[in-house]
Design a protein around this motif. Structure first.
Motif, PDB file in Angstrom:
ATOM      1  N   ASN A 114       0.824  -1.205   0.000  1.00  0.00           N
ATOM      2  CA  ASN A 114       0.000   0.000   0.000  1.00  0.00           C
ATOM      3  C   ASN A 114       0.866   1.266   0.000  1.00  0.00           C
ATOM      4  N   ASN A 115       1.073   1.836  -1.203  1.00  0.00           N
ATOM      5  CA  ASN A 115       1.754   3.133  -1.354  1.00  0.00           C
ATOM      6  C   ASN A 115       3.132   3.142  -0.675  1.00  0.00           C
ATOM      7  N   VAL A 116       3.993   2.245  -1.129  1.00  0.00           N
ATOM      8  CA  VAL A 116       5.312   2.038  -0.530  1.00  0.00           C
ATOM      9  C   VAL A 116       6.383   2.792  -1.316  1.00  0.00           C
ATOM     10  N   SER A 117       7.245   3.522  -0.603  1.00  0.00           N
ATOM     11  CA  SER A 117       8.382   4.221  -1.226  1.00  0.00           C
ATOM     12  C   SER A 117       9.640   3.991  -0.392  1.00  0.00           C
ATOM     13  N   PHE A 118      10.730   3.603  -1.054  1.00  0.00           N
ATOM     14  CA  PHE A 118      12.034   3.503  -0.397  1.00  0.00           C
ATOM     15  C   PHE A 118      13.111   3.344  -1.472  1.00  0.00           C
ATOM     16  N   ASP A 119      14.372   3.588  -1.077  1.00  0.00           N
ATOM     17  CA  ASP A 119      15.521   3.422  -1.967  1.00  0.00           C
ATOM     18  C   ASP A 119      16.503   2.436  -1.343  1.00  0.00           C
ATOM     19  N   LEU A 120      17.105   1.590  -2.180  1.00  0.00           N
ATOM     20  CA  LEU A 120      18.133   0.671  -1.706  1.00  0.00           C
ATOM     21  C   LEU A 120      19.504   1.188  -2.120  1.00  0.00           C
ATOM     22  N   PRO A 121      20.379   1.488  -1.148  1.00  0.00           N
ATOM     23  CA  PRO A 121      21.729   1.954  -1.491  1.00  0.00           C
ATOM     24  C   PRO A 121      22.573   0.815  -2.065  1.00  0.00           C
ATOM     25  N   ARG A 122      23.547   1.173  -2.882  1.00  0.00           N
ATOM     26  CA  ARG A 122      24.430   0.168  -3.476  1.00  0.00           C
ATOM     27  C   ARG A 122      25.441  -0.368  -2.460  1.00  0.00           C
ATOM     28  N   GLY A 123      25.910  -1.589  -2.728  1.00  0.00           N
ATOM     29  CA  GLY A 123      27.014  -2.156  -1.972  1.00  0.00           C
ATOM     30  C   GLY A 123      26.703  -2.523  -0.540  1.00  0.00           C
ATOM     31  N   LYS A 124      25.438  -2.819  -0.251  1.00  0.00           N
ATOM     32  CA  LYS A 124      25.016  -3.157   1.114  1.00  0.00           C
ATOM     33  C   LYS A 124      24.333  -4.528   1.151  1.00  0.00           C
ATOM     34  N   ILE A 125      24.276  -5.099   2.341  1.00  0.00           N
ATOM     35  CA  ILE A 125      23.442  -6.290   2.585  1.00  0.00           C
ATOM     36  C   ILE A 125      22.237  -5.800   3.378  1.00  0.00           C
TER      37      ILE A 125
ATOM     38  N   ILE B 176      25.278 -18.219   5.512  1.00  0.00           N
ATOM     39  CA  ILE B 176      25.551 -16.824   5.901  1.00  0.00           C
ATOM     40  C   ILE B 176      27.022 -16.496   5.648  1.00  0.00           C
ATOM     41  N   LYS B 177      27.920 -17.430   5.984  1.00  0.00           N
ATOM     42  CA  LYS B 177      29.348 -17.196   5.746  1.00  0.00           C
ATOM     43  C   LYS B 177      29.639 -17.085   4.257  1.00  0.00           C
ATOM     44  N   SER B 178      28.964 -17.904   3.441  1.00  0.00           N
ATOM     45  CA  SER B 178      29.216 -17.849   1.998  1.00  0.00           C
ATOM     46  C   SER B 178      28.729 -16.528   1.413  1.00  0.00           C
ATOM     47  N   MET B 179      27.662 -15.972   1.994  1.00  0.00           N
ATOM     48  CA  MET B 179      27.163 -14.683   1.514  1.00  0.00           C
ATOM     49  C   MET B 179      28.237 -13.610   1.668  1.00  0.00           C
ATOM     50  N   ILE B 180      29.015 -13.693   2.719  1.00  0.00           N
ATOM     51  CA  ILE B 180      30.081 -12.719   2.943  1.00  0.00           C
ATOM     52  C   ILE B 180      31.294 -13.033   2.075  1.00  0.00           C
ATOM     53  N   SER B 181      31.658 -14.307   2.005  1.00  0.00           N
ATOM     54  CA  SER B 181      32.889 -14.700   1.322  1.00  0.00           C
ATOM     55  C   SER B 181      32.831 -14.484  -0.186  1.00  0.00           C
ATOM     56  N   TYR B 182      31.666 -14.708  -0.777  1.00  0.00           N
ATOM     57  CA  TYR B 182      31.597 -14.759  -2.237  1.00  0.00           C
ATOM     58  C   TYR B 182      30.860 -13.584  -2.871  1.00  0.00           C
ATOM     59  N   LEU B 183      30.600 -12.564  -2.083  1.00  0.00           N
ATOM     60  CA  LEU B 183      29.984 -11.364  -2.642  1.00  0.00           C
ATOM     61  C   LEU B 183      31.048 -10.323  -2.941  1.00  0.00           C
ATOM     62  N   ASN B 184      30.798  -9.549  -3.973  1.00  0.00           N
ATOM     63  CA  ASN B 184      31.656  -8.408  -4.265  1.00  0.00           C
ATOM     64  C   ASN B 184      30.852  -7.146  -3.973  1.00  0.00           C
ATOM     65  N   LEU B 185      30.948  -6.664  -2.726  1.00  0.00           N
ATOM     66  CA  LEU B 185      30.107  -5.541  -2.321  1.00  0.00           C
ATOM     67  C   LEU B 185      30.583  -4.206  -2.898  1.00  0.00           C
ATOM     68  N   GLN B 186      31.710  -4.234  -3.631  1.00  0.00           N
ATOM     69  CA  GLN B 186      32.081  -3.066  -4.418  1.00  0.00           C
ATOM     70  C   GLN B 186      31.116  -2.905  -5.595  1.00  0.00           C
ATOM     71  N   GLU B 187      30.604  -4.039  -6.071  1.00  0.00           N
ATOM     72  CA  GLU B 187      29.784  -4.020  -7.286  1.00  0.00           C
ATOM     73  C   GLU B 187      28.401  -4.639  -7.114  1.00  0.00           C
ATOM     74  N   GLN B 188      28.160  -5.271  -5.969  1.00  0.00           N
ATOM     75  CA  GLN B 188      26.891  -5.986  -5.780  1.00  0.00           C
ATOM     76  C   GLN B 188      26.178  -5.535  -4.507  1.00  0.00           C
ATOM     77  N   THR B 189      24.852  -5.660  -4.541  1.00  0.00           N
ATOM     78  CA  THR B 189      23.995  -5.379  -3.391  1.00  0.00           C
ATOM     79  C   THR B 189      23.140  -6.618  -3.148  1.00  0.00           C
ATOM     80  N   VAL B 190      22.931  -6.957  -1.888  1.00  0.00           N
ATOM     81  CA  VAL B 190      22.065  -8.091  -1.547  1.00  0.00           C
ATOM     82  C   VAL B 190      20.826  -7.575  -0.835  1.00  0.00           C
ATOM     83  N   PHE B 191      19.671  -8.047  -1.299  1.00  0.00           N
ATOM     84  CA  PHE B 191      18.384  -7.691  -0.687  1.00  0.00           C
ATOM     85  C   PHE B 191      17.685  -8.999  -0.377  1.00  0.00           C
ATOM     86  N   LEU B 192      17.507  -9.294   0.908  1.00  0.00           N
ATOM     87  CA  LEU B 192      16.956 -10.593   1.283  1.00  0.00           C
ATOM     88  C   LEU B 192      15.810 -10.443   2.263  1.00  0.00           C
TER      89      LEU B 192
END
Length: 234
Positions: free
Chosen positions: A22-33, A168-184
């Motif tokens: 219902n009428n949702v607004s938000f922004d997701l910043p880059r390079g974050k989990i 959870i450990k693999s999410m940290i080890s294998y992400l490139n947070l310089q170029e990727q964002t995770v939304f879970l």
């Protein structure tokens, strides 16, 4: 390049006349989990499907990487559904090969590294995998993409604590947070808290709170579970 990887602007989503968002607004910043938290039926999966371009808003707009979210943004988004969409007759290795053929940004070398880390047998057929190992394989497929946005819908659901910890450990080890964002989205809030940068609380189709995890701890002295309960009580 915008500092936001995805933006929701006045988004309402209805299914058969029932309001899911219902009428949702938000922004997701880059390079974050970033975690989306809230009870069942609150709108978490709908938000992720809208972000993936799998469903369209009834009103408002969703953009990902500056483009309208629709099926053609598949190259921008790696999406892990809470549903089991694996082919049971494939082996683990064949599943990886199949996904490498589907997505130009699939990194086969990274997939092999995660395969080893997750201790999956490449020759085992998917139908013979335990639920935990199917969960590991789904995570492997999502994290092997170089897509700028990785969406994970309840990636830890129904998995035992040992499996959840390795994921959870693999999410940290294998992400490139310089170029990727995770939304879970997750129910296992306390388990993912150590790796999160930002959290969004949703209830009955509305955003109830959005804050940086460090700020929640420092400013309010609350754990994420306590913060979530407070936001849902508003």
């Amino acid at each position: 390049m915008s500092k936001h990887i995805a933006s929701f602007s006045n988004v309402t989503k209805k299914y058969l006349g029932q309001i899911a968002l219902n009428n949702v607004s938000f922004d997701l910043p880059r390079g974050k989990i970033i975690a989306l938290v809230g009870p069942n039926g609150s709108g978490k999966s709908t938000i992720l499907k809208l972000t993936a371009g799998l469903v369209h808003p009834s009103q408002g707009s969703v953009t990902v990487n500056g483009k309208t979210a629709e099926r053609r943004i598949a190259a921008e988004v790696a999406y892990l559904s809470e549903l089991d969409v694996l082919y049971p007759f494939f082996t683990v290795a064949e599943t990886i090969k199949f996904n490498a053929g589907l997505f130009a940004d699939f990194d086969e070398q990274k997939a092999q590294e995660i395969l080893s880390f997750m201790q999956l047998d490449p020759n085992k057929k998917v139908r013979h995998l335990s639920k935990g190992n199917r969960g590991r394989l789904k995570i492997l497929l999502a994290l092997s993409r170089r897509a700028p946005l990785i969406l994970l819908d309840e990636p830890l659901a129904g998995l035992d604590p040992v499996v959840r910890d390795s994921i959870i450990k693999s999410m940290i080890s294998y992400l490139n947070l310089q170029e990727q964002t995770v939304f879970l989205s997750t129910h296992e809030v306390s388990e993912v808290e150590p790796v999160l940068d930002l959290v969004i609380s949703v209830h009955e189709g509305q955003i109830k709170g959005m804050d940086e995890v460090d700020h929640i701890r420092e400013q309010y002295g609350l754990s994420l579970v306590e913060w979530m309960k407070e936001t849902l009580a508003k």
